[in-house]
Design a protein around this motif. Structure first.
Motif, mmCIF file in Angstrom:
data_model
loop_
_atom_site.group_PDB
_atom_site.id
_atom_site.type_symbol
_atom_site.label_atom_id
_atom_site.label_comp_id
_atom_site.label_asym_id
_atom_site.label_seq_id
_atom_site.Cartn_x
_atom_site.Cartn_y
_atom_site.Cartn_z
ATOM 1 N N VAL A 1 -37.990 14.321 95.250
ATOM 2 C CA VAL A 1 -37.560 15.297 94.689
ATOM 3 C C VAL A 1 -36.100 15.601 95.203
ATOM 4 O O VAL A 1 -35.124 15.867 94.459
ATOM 5 N N THR B 1 -37.484 17.258 88.891
ATOM 6 C CA THR B 1 -37.282 17.982 90.091
ATOM 7 C C THR B 1 -38.357 18.916 90.481
ATOM 8 O O THR B 1 -38.119 19.603 91.670
ATOM 9 N N CYS B 2 -39.536 18.841 90.125
ATOM 10 C CA CYS B 2 -40.482 19.736 90.493
ATOM 11 C C CYS B 2 -41.526 18.804 91.282
ATOM 12 O O CYS B 2 -41.895 17.994 90.508
ATOM 13 N N ALA C 1 -38.002 18.859 84.962
ATOM 14 C CA ALA C 1 -39.224 18.507 85.401
ATOM 15 C C ALA C 1 -39.351 17.372 86.542
ATOM 16 O O ALA C 1 -40.089 17.484 87.260
ATOM 17 N N THR D 1 -44.378 21.608 80.993
ATOM 18 C CA THR D 1 -43.146 21.473 80.066
ATOM 19 C C THR D 1 -43.587 21.596 78.710
ATOM 20 O O THR D 1 -42.871 21.755 77.719
ATOM 21 N N GLY E 1 -42.914 22.410 85.539
ATOM 22 C CA GLY E 1 -43.248 20.916 86.054
ATOM 23 C C GLY E 1 -44.129 20.188 84.930
ATOM 24 O O GLY E 1 -43.642 19.914 83.920
ATOM 25 N N ALA E 2 -45.228 20.252 85.137
ATOM 26 C CA ALA E 2 -46.264 19.501 84.446
ATOM 27 C C ALA E 2 -46.564 20.473 83.062
ATOM 28 O O ALA E 2 -47.164 19.894 82.144
ATOM 29 N N ALA F 1 -44.674 19.383 91.628
ATOM 30 C CA ALA F 1 -45.821 19.540 91.009
ATOM 31 C C ALA F 1 -46.170 18.760 89.551
ATOM 32 O O ALA F 1 -47.004 18.423 89.087
ATOM 33 N N GLN F 2 -44.866 17.943 89.186
ATOM 34 C CA GLN F 2 -44.769 17.024 88.242
ATOM 35 C C GLN F 2 -45.687 15.546 88.588
ATOM 36 O O GLN F 2 -45.447 15.291 89.531
#
Length: 135
Positions: free
Chosen positions: A113, A91-92, A89, A57, A54-55, A94-95
């Motif tokens: 998502v 699809t996360c 990312a 990356t 996620g964040a 937390a992104q």
């Protein structure tokens, strides 16, 4: 500020790993695989890791890039690999971009998502095909 400190600590750790020669050792194993196969596999693995990271990356890229460069991957391939990581990312939950999309479209994060999951694997084919054509 605390998270920035954590990111700096992590990148310092990556530098220590690089100084020990671990990236060169892993790259020696990776370099035995044909480059086209290695690039396609790196794009897919980057997508999968991006889904989890996620964040974070950018930190994932800090780990992957030195290995690929030491293995002799062309610098243009790093863009395709980053493309795969970025789509993963998205699809996360937390992104930050996913959260922002949920706010803009006035919906919840899980629906963003789910919507991304429908199309991202199909979109992942684009950098794979482009890497096979360009590189």
């Amino acid at each position: 500020l605390t998270y920035l400190f954590y990111a700096g600590t992590f990148l310092g750790f990556i530098n220590v790993i690089a100084l020990t020669g671990a990236f060169d050792t892993v790259a020696g194993v990776v370099a035995k695989v044909p480059k086209q196969i290695m690039i396609v596999v790196a794009i897919v693995i980057g997508y999968i890791i991006g889904m989890i990271a996620g964040a974070y990356t950018a930190m994932v890229m800090a780990i992957i890039h030195p290995i690929l460069v030491a293995a002799g991957i062309p610098w243009q391939a790093l863009g395709f690999i980053n493309y795969g990581i970025g789509y993963g990312a998205m699809t996360c939950p937390a992104q930050v971009s996913v959260s922002a999309s949920a706010i803009v479209f006035k919906t919840d994060i899980p629906s963003i998502v789910r919507n991304n999951m429908k199309y991202n694997p199909l979109v992942l084919i684009i950098p794979i095909i482009m890497s096979l054509i360009v590189l």
